[in-house]
Design a protein around this motif. Structure first.
Motif, PDB file in Angstrom:
ATOM      1  N   HIS A  12     -15.810   8.137 -55.113  1.00 28.77           N
ATOM      2  CA  HIS A  12     -16.411   7.033 -54.346  1.00 28.77           C
ATOM      3  C   HIS A  12     -15.806   6.968 -52.945  1.00 28.77           C
ATOM      4  CE1 HIS A  12     -18.317   3.176 -53.634  1.00 28.77           C
ATOM      5  NE2 HIS A  12     -17.134   2.680 -53.274  1.00 28.77           N
ATOM      6  N   GLU A  13     -14.480   7.128 -52.833  1.00 24.40           N
ATOM      7  CA  GLU A  13     -13.803   7.107 -51.545  1.00 24.40           C
ATOM      8  C   GLU A  13     -14.152   8.334 -50.711  1.00 24.40           C
ATOM      9  OE1 GLU A  13      -9.849   6.805 -53.049  1.00 24.40           O
ATOM     10  OE2 GLU A  13      -9.767   4.635 -52.750  1.00 24.40           O
ATOM     11  N   LYS A  14     -14.344   9.487 -51.373  1.00 23.36           N
ATOM     12  CA  LYS A  14     -14.736  10.706 -50.653  1.00 23.36           C
ATOM     13  C   LYS A  14     -16.108  10.545 -50.019  1.00 23.36           C
ATOM     14  CE  LYS A  14     -12.062  13.987 -53.376  1.00 23.36           C
ATOM     15  NZ  LYS A  14     -12.087  15.156 -54.251  1.00 23.36           N
ATOM     16  N   VAL A  15     -17.049   9.966 -50.749  1.00 25.20           N
ATOM     17  CA  VAL A  15     -18.385   9.733 -50.200  1.00 25.20           C
ATOM     18  C   VAL A  15     -18.293   8.793 -49.001  1.00 25.20           C
ATOM     19  CG1 VAL A  15     -20.650   8.722 -50.667  1.00 25.20           C
ATOM     20  CG2 VAL A  15     -19.584  10.197 -52.368  1.00 25.20           C
ATOM     21  N   ASN A  16     -17.538   7.719 -49.115  1.00 22.72           N
ATOM     22  CA  ASN A  16     -17.365   6.785 -47.992  1.00 22.72           C
ATOM     23  C   ASN A  16     -16.713   7.469 -46.801  1.00 22.72           C
ATOM     24  OD1 ASN A  16     -18.531   4.617 -49.282  1.00 22.72           O
ATOM     25  ND2 ASN A  16     -16.590   3.851 -50.087  1.00 22.72           N
ATOM     26  N   TYR A  17     -15.713   8.304 -47.043  1.00 21.79           N
ATOM     27  CA  TYR A  17     -15.022   9.030 -45.977  1.00 21.79           C
ATOM     28  C   TYR A  17     -16.001   9.921 -45.215  1.00 21.79           C
ATOM     29  CZ  TYR A  17     -11.831  12.306 -43.707  1.00 21.79           C
ATOM     30  OH  TYR A  17     -11.193  13.076 -42.783  1.00 21.79           O
ATOM     31  N   ILE A  18     -16.818  10.671 -45.935  1.00 24.46           N
ATOM     32  CA  ILE A  18     -17.757  11.596 -45.301  1.00 24.46           C
ATOM     33  C   ILE A  18     -18.838  10.831 -44.537  1.00 24.46           C
ATOM     34  CG2 ILE A  18     -19.527  13.339 -45.792  1.00 24.46           C
ATOM     35  CD1 ILE A  18     -17.667  14.279 -48.092  1.00 24.46           C
ATOM     36  N   LEU A  19     -19.322   9.739 -45.084  1.00 27.48           N
ATOM     37  CA  LEU A  19     -20.382   8.973 -44.414  1.00 27.48           C
ATOM     38  C   LEU A  19     -19.868   8.198 -43.205  1.00 27.48           C
ATOM     39  CD1 LEU A  19     -22.377   7.631 -47.475  1.00 27.48           C
ATOM     40  CD2 LEU A  19     -23.046   9.428 -45.883  1.00 27.48           C
ATOM     41  N   ASN A  20     -18.581   7.850 -43.180  1.00 28.73           N
ATOM     42  CA  ASN A  20     -18.033   7.050 -42.088  1.00 28.73           C
ATOM     43  C   ASN A  20     -17.304   7.876 -41.038  1.00 28.73           C
ATOM     44  OD1 ASN A  20     -18.985   4.679 -43.238  1.00 28.73           O
ATOM     45  ND2 ASN A  20     -17.158   4.436 -44.484  1.00 28.73           N
ATOM     46  N   LEU A  21     -17.610   9.168 -40.935  1.00 34.02           N
ATOM     47  CA  LEU A  21     -17.012   9.999 -39.892  1.00 34.02           C
ATOM     48  C   LEU A  21     -17.560   9.588 -38.531  1.00 34.02           C
ATOM     49  CD1 LEU A  21     -17.039  13.559 -41.455  1.00 34.02           C
ATOM     50  CD2 LEU A  21     -15.063  12.163 -40.955  1.00 34.02           C
ATOM     51  N   GLN A  22     -16.879  10.008 -37.494  1.00 32.91           N
ATOM     52  CA  GLN A  22     -17.341   9.700 -36.142  1.00 32.91           C
ATOM     53  C   GLN A  22     -18.710  10.319 -35.913  1.00 32.91           C
ATOM     54  OE1 GLN A  22     -14.429  11.222 -33.438  1.00 32.91           O
ATOM     55  NE2 GLN A  22     -12.862   9.761 -34.055  1.00 32.91           N
ATOM     56  N   GLU A  23     -19.509   9.643 -35.122  1.00 31.55           N
ATOM     57  CA  GLU A  23     -20.854  10.145 -34.851  1.00 31.55           C
ATOM     58  C   GLU A  23     -20.837  11.388 -33.983  1.00 31.55           C
ATOM     59  OE1 GLU A  23     -23.130   6.962 -33.256  1.00 31.55           O
ATOM     60  OE2 GLU A  23     -22.896   5.722 -35.031  1.00 31.55           O
ATOM     61  N   THR A  24     -19.764  11.605 -33.228  1.00 33.50           N
ATOM     62  CA  THR A  24     -19.684  12.774 -32.358  1.00 33.50           C
ATOM     63  C   THR A  24     -19.410  14.050 -33.139  1.00 33.50           C
ATOM     64  OG1 THR A  24     -17.338  12.319 -31.980  1.00 33.50           O
ATOM     65  CG2 THR A  24     -18.910  11.424 -30.389  1.00 33.50           C
ATOM     66  N   LEU A  25     -18.880  13.925 -34.349  1.00 37.10           N
ATOM     67  CA  LEU A  25     -18.618  15.102 -35.175  1.00 37.10           C
ATOM     68  C   LEU A  25     -19.889  15.536 -35.887  1.00 37.10           C
ATOM     69  CD1 LEU A  25     -15.243  14.129 -36.875  1.00 37.10           C
ATOM     70  CD2 LEU A  25     -15.586  15.734 -35.026  1.00 37.10           C
ATOM     71  N   PRO A  26     -20.065  16.843 -36.071  1.00 39.50           N
ATOM     72  CA  PRO A  26     -21.232  17.288 -36.835  1.00 39.50           C
ATOM     73  C   PRO A  26     -21.073  16.926 -38.310  1.00 39.50           C
ATOM     74  CG  PRO A  26     -19.835  19.145 -36.276  1.00 39.50           C
ATOM     75  CD  PRO A  26     -19.272  17.954 -35.565  1.00 39.50           C
ATOM     76  N   ALA A  27     -22.182  16.914 -39.014  1.00 38.39           N
ATOM     77  CA  ALA A  27     -22.151  16.568 -40.433  1.00 38.39           C
ATOM     78  C   ALA A  27     -21.374  17.640 -41.206  1.00 38.39           C
ATOM     79  CB  ALA A  27     -23.565  16.465 -40.972  1.00 38.39           C
ATOM     80  N   GLY A  32     -24.341  21.188 -49.671  1.00 38.84           N
ATOM     81  CA  GLY A  32     -25.196  20.557 -48.678  1.00 38.84           C
ATOM     82  C   GLY A  32     -24.477  19.458 -47.926  1.00 38.84           C
ATOM     83  N   VAL A  33     -25.280  18.611 -47.286  1.00 35.50           N
ATOM     84  CA  VAL A  33     -24.765  17.525 -46.459  1.00 35.50           C
ATOM     85  C   VAL A  33     -25.104  16.203 -47.130  1.00 35.50           C
ATOM     86  CG1 VAL A  33     -24.917  16.424 -44.199  1.00 35.50           C
ATOM     87  CG2 VAL A  33     -25.056  18.899 -44.366  1.00 35.50           C
ATOM     88  N   ILE A  34     -24.100  15.354 -47.291  1.00 37.97           N
ATOM     89  CA  ILE A  34     -24.340  14.030 -47.859  1.00 37.97           C
ATOM     90  C   ILE A  34     -24.983  13.176 -46.773  1.00 37.97           C
ATOM     91  CG2 ILE A  34     -23.280  11.958 -48.805  1.00 37.97           C
ATOM     92  CD1 ILE A  34     -21.166  13.718 -50.058  1.00 37.97           C
ATOM     93  N   GLU A  35     -26.190  12.672 -47.077  1.00 37.94           N
ATOM     94  CA  GLU A  35     -26.953  11.937 -46.074  1.00 37.94           C
ATOM     95  C   GLU A  35     -26.693  10.439 -46.135  1.00 37.94           C
ATOM     96  OE1 GLU A  35     -31.520  11.887 -44.505  1.00 37.94           O
ATOM     97  OE2 GLU A  35     -31.170  12.059 -46.644  1.00 37.94           O
ATOM     98  N   GLU A  36     -26.818   9.849 -47.327  1.00 32.56           N
ATOM     99  CA  GLU A  36     -26.617   8.410 -47.440  1.00 32.56           C
ATOM    100  C   GLU A  36     -26.252   8.040 -48.876  1.00 32.56           C
ATOM    101  OE1 GLU A  36     -30.202   6.288 -46.550  1.00 32.56           O
ATOM    102  OE2 GLU A  36     -31.385   7.444 -47.964  1.00 32.56           O
TER     103      GLU A  36
END
Length: 124
Positions: free
Chosen positions: A59-74, A88-92
């Motif tokens: 759960h924390e990993k998903v939050n970490y990936i979704l809350n990265l800076q917008e300037t960083l690529p996915a 793949g890329v976690i979208e939401e």
């Protein structure tokens, strides 16, 4: 006969006869032991940053990936579930589901959070 091309100097510069250059010695140095200690500290810091993500819950990993800076690529992730492994890329994340864009067909997978076993970061 006097040489007409040479002229006497216009200005005489008085130079010190006993002038010795002033030498400034080295004030500090690095030994091989100091450099190896610094390299070990850098390695330990890198390893601890890697292990910090691995020590989080899914759960924390998903939050970490979704809350990265917008300037960083996915970030591409390897998501391990009870049905299999997807890259793949976690979208939401909505309530108890995670939307994942994968490279294979079908392009979008919706995974329940209770089915998630582990998430590993692959790269950008």
């Amino acid at each position: 006969m006097e040489d007409r091309r040479t002229k006497p100097p216009l200005l005489y510069i008085d130079q010190k006869q006993n002038s010795s250059p002033e030498v400034s010695s080295q004030s500090f140095y690095y030994s091989a032991q100091q450099q190896s200690k610094e390299k070990n500290n850098v390695r330990a810091a890198k390893e601890s940053s890697r292990s910090r993500f691995q020590s989080l819950s899914t759960h924390e990993k998903v939050n970490y990936i979704l809350n990265l800076q917008e300037t960083l690529p996915a970030l591409k992730c390897k998501v391990m579930t009870k049905q299999g492994t997807f890259t793949g890329v976690i979208e939401e994340r909505k309530d108890d589901t995670v939307s994942l864009i994968v490279t294979e067909l079908p392009r979008r997978r919706i995974i329940k959070t209770e089915d998630l076993l582990d998430i590993q970061i692959v790269g950008f």
